[in-house]
Write an enzyme that holds these catalytic residues in place. Sequence first.
Site, PDB file in Angstrom:
ATOM      1  N   PHE A  13     -14.990   4.075   8.451  1.00 35.42           N
ATOM      2  CA  PHE A  13     -13.616   4.404   8.059  1.00 35.42           C
ATOM      3  C   PHE A  13     -13.419   4.362   6.543  1.00 35.42           C
ATOM      4  CE2 PHE A  13     -13.693  -0.152   9.095  1.00 35.42           C
ATOM      5  CZ  PHE A  13     -13.203  -0.704   7.919  1.00 35.42           C
TER       6      PHE A  13
ATOM      7  N   HIS B 281      -1.814  -5.523   1.672  1.00 37.17           N
ATOM      8  CA  HIS B 281      -3.059  -6.286   1.481  1.00 37.17           C
ATOM      9  C   HIS B 281      -2.697  -7.659   0.943  1.00 37.17           C
ATOM     10  CE1 HIS B 281      -7.047  -7.422  -0.041  1.00 37.17           C
ATOM     11  NE2 HIS B 281      -6.378  -7.907  -1.080  1.00 37.17           N
TER      12      HIS B 281
ATOM     13  N   GLU C 221      -9.353 -11.221  -7.244  1.00 39.92           N
ATOM     14  CA  GLU C 221      -8.456 -10.073  -7.041  1.00 39.92           C
ATOM     15  C   GLU C 221      -7.277 -10.087  -8.017  1.00 39.92           C
ATOM     16  OE1 GLU C 221      -9.425  -8.940  -2.409  1.00 39.92           O
ATOM     17  OE2 GLU C 221      -7.523  -9.929  -2.847  1.00 39.92           O
TER      18      GLU C 221
ATOM     19  N   ARG D 270      -1.303 -14.937   4.049  1.00 38.57           N
ATOM     20  CA  ARG D 270      -2.056 -14.238   5.112  1.00 38.57           C
ATOM     21  C   ARG D 270      -1.355 -14.412   6.464  1.00 38.57           C
ATOM     22  NH1 ARG D 270      -6.380 -10.492   4.463  1.00 38.57           N
ATOM     23  NH2 ARG D 270      -7.245 -11.216   6.431  1.00 38.57           N
TER      24      ARG D 270
ATOM     25  N   TYR E  21     -12.689  -2.791  -2.223  1.00 37.70           N
ATOM     26  CA  TYR E  21     -13.116  -2.754  -0.822  1.00 37.70           C
ATOM     27  C   TYR E  21     -14.638  -2.694  -0.706  1.00 37.70           C
ATOM     28  CZ  TYR E  21      -8.241  -2.210   0.601  1.00 37.70           C
ATOM     29  OH  TYR E  21      -6.902  -2.420   0.838  1.00 37.70           O
TER      30      TYR E  21
ATOM     31  N   THR F  52      -5.276  -7.799  10.642  1.00 34.92           N
ATOM     32  CA  THR F  52      -5.557  -6.429  10.177  1.00 34.92           C
ATOM     33  C   THR F  52      -5.053  -5.361  11.142  1.00 34.92           C
ATOM     34  OG1 THR F  52      -7.586  -7.385   9.256  1.00 34.92           O
ATOM     35  CG2 THR F  52      -7.415  -4.978   9.272  1.00 34.92           C
TER      36      THR F  52
ATOM     37  N   ASN G 119      -1.642  -0.235   7.478  1.00 29.29           N
ATOM     38  CA  ASN G 119      -1.030  -1.522   7.832  1.00 29.29           C
ATOM     39  C   ASN G 119      -0.215  -2.134   6.694  1.00 29.29           C
ATOM     40  OD1 ASN G 119      -3.130  -2.284   6.241  1.00 29.29           O
ATOM     41  ND2 ASN G 119      -4.295  -3.325   7.833  1.00 29.29           N
TER      42      ASN G 119
ATOM     43  N   ARG H 167       2.924  -7.121   9.207  1.00 26.41           N
ATOM     44  CA  ARG H 167       2.234  -6.046   9.923  1.00 26.41           C
ATOM     45  C   ARG H 167       2.786  -5.889  11.337  1.00 26.41           C
ATOM     46  NH1 ARG H 167      -3.821  -7.433   7.559  1.00 26.41           N
ATOM     47  NH2 ARG H 167      -3.776  -5.963   5.813  1.00 26.41           N
TER      48      ARG H 167
ATOM     49  N   LYS I 236       0.825  -1.206   0.000  1.00 27.41           N
ATOM     50  CA  LYS I 236       0.000   0.000   0.000  1.00 27.41           C
ATOM     51  C   LYS I 236       0.868   1.269   0.000  1.00 27.41           C
ATOM     52  CE  LYS I 236      -3.752  -2.287   2.580  1.00 27.41           C
ATOM     53  NZ  LYS I 236      -4.467  -2.274   3.886  1.00 27.41           N
TER      54      LYS I 236
HETATM   55  N1  UDP Z   1      -9.329  -0.782   7.648  1.00 29.35           N
HETATM   56  C1  UDP Z   1      -9.331   0.414   8.337  1.00 29.35           C
HETATM   57  N2  UDP Z   1      -9.936   0.462   9.575  1.00 29.35           N
HETATM   58  C2  UDP Z   1     -10.530  -0.616  10.133  1.00 29.35           C
HETATM   59  C3  UDP Z   1     -10.530  -1.850   9.429  1.00 29.35           C
HETATM   60  C4  UDP Z   1      -9.908  -1.894   8.179  1.00 29.35           C
HETATM   61  O1  UDP Z   1      -8.801   1.415   7.863  1.00 29.35           O
HETATM   62  O2  UDP Z   1     -11.069  -0.523  11.255  1.00 29.35           O
HETATM   63  C5  UDP Z   1      -8.649  -0.857   6.332  1.00 29.35           C
HETATM   64  C6  UDP Z   1      -7.244  -1.443   6.467  1.00 29.35           C
HETATM   65  O3  UDP Z   1      -6.400  -0.796   5.532  1.00 29.35           O
HETATM   66  C7  UDP Z   1      -7.493  -2.878   6.073  1.00 29.35           C
HETATM   67  C8  UDP Z   1      -8.514  -2.701   4.954  1.00 29.35           C
HETATM   68  O4  UDP Z   1      -9.386  -1.672   5.446  1.00 29.35           O
HETATM   69  O5  UDP Z   1      -6.310  -3.543   5.681  1.00 29.35           O
HETATM   70  C9  UDP Z   1      -9.303  -3.922   4.583  1.00 29.35           C
HETATM   71  O6  UDP Z   1      -9.964  -4.417   5.707  1.00 29.35           O
HETATM   72  P1  UDP Z   1     -10.126  -5.965   5.936  1.00 29.35           P
HETATM   73  O7  UDP Z   1     -11.087  -6.162   7.066  1.00 29.35           O
HETATM   74  O8  UDP Z   1     -10.431  -6.640   4.636  1.00 29.35           O
HETATM   75  O9  UDP Z   1      -8.668  -6.381   6.479  1.00 29.35           O
HETATM   76  P2  UDP Z   1      -7.432  -7.120   5.799  1.00 29.35           P
HETATM   77  O10 UDP Z   1      -7.996  -8.184   4.891  1.00 29.35           O
HETATM   78  O11 UDP Z   1      -6.637  -6.078   5.054  1.00 29.35           O
HETATM   79  O12 UDP Z   1      -6.645  -7.714   6.936  1.00 29.35           O
HETATM   80 MG    MG Z   2      -9.445  -8.094   3.450  1.00 32.01          MG
END
Ligand code: UDP
Ligand code: MG
Length: 153
Positions: A58, A116, A127, A86, A50, A92, A113, A103, A10
């Site tokens: 957010f 992705h 994706e 993952r 997203y 996350t 973070n 992370r 990112k």
């Molecule tokens: N995100 C955020 N605030 C939150 C949760 C998610 O800004 O409370 C953002 C963050 O960049 C995250 C992305 O949204 O990586 C996608 O969220 P997801 O739940 O899919 O998490 P990931 O798959 O990235 O772990």
């Molecule tokens: Mg995700």
Amino acid sequence: MAEKTLILLKPDAIQRGLLGSIISRFERKGFKIVGMKMLQMSGELAKEHYAHLLDKPFYPDLEKFVTSHPLVAMVAEGKDAVEVIRLIVGPTNASKAPAGTIRGDFSNSTSRNVIHASDSRETAEKEVKRFFRDDELFSYRFSSSYYLRASDE
Ligand code: UDP
Ligand code: MG
């Protein structure tokens, strides 16, 4: 064929000079990078990628953040790539992510973070297609494959 997964480094990863440190973790684990490019996400692409978060409070910040600067998109290939990557990426909320995960080692934030990674095989298929055309993905052999895994593994 080996499993493929989408990785996005990112904008914060680029701004903080972390690209090399992050990419090397996938290389040293033995994953094959079969696609890589730099791009700047449009609002439209952010909304598609997203879509599951559009109604979250957010989301406006998330879209602004991911579209603000270029990012690096990669496709990694290997055994159980989706699940294993993952695990390497970590949860996350990077503040609580275990040390040793990307992370956990590089971020202390849920929103910034650094990375992705696709969260399931079905998501990964969609994706990878979202970010890469077929002719942007490469098929090649590692000459070191004998040393990465036994032939029956
Ligand atoms: N995100 C955020 N605030 C939150 C949760 C998610 O800004 O409370 C953002 C963050 O960049 C995250 C992305 O949204 O990586 C996608 O969220 P997801 O739940 O899919 O998490 P990931 O798959 O990235 O772990
Ligand atoms: Mg995700």
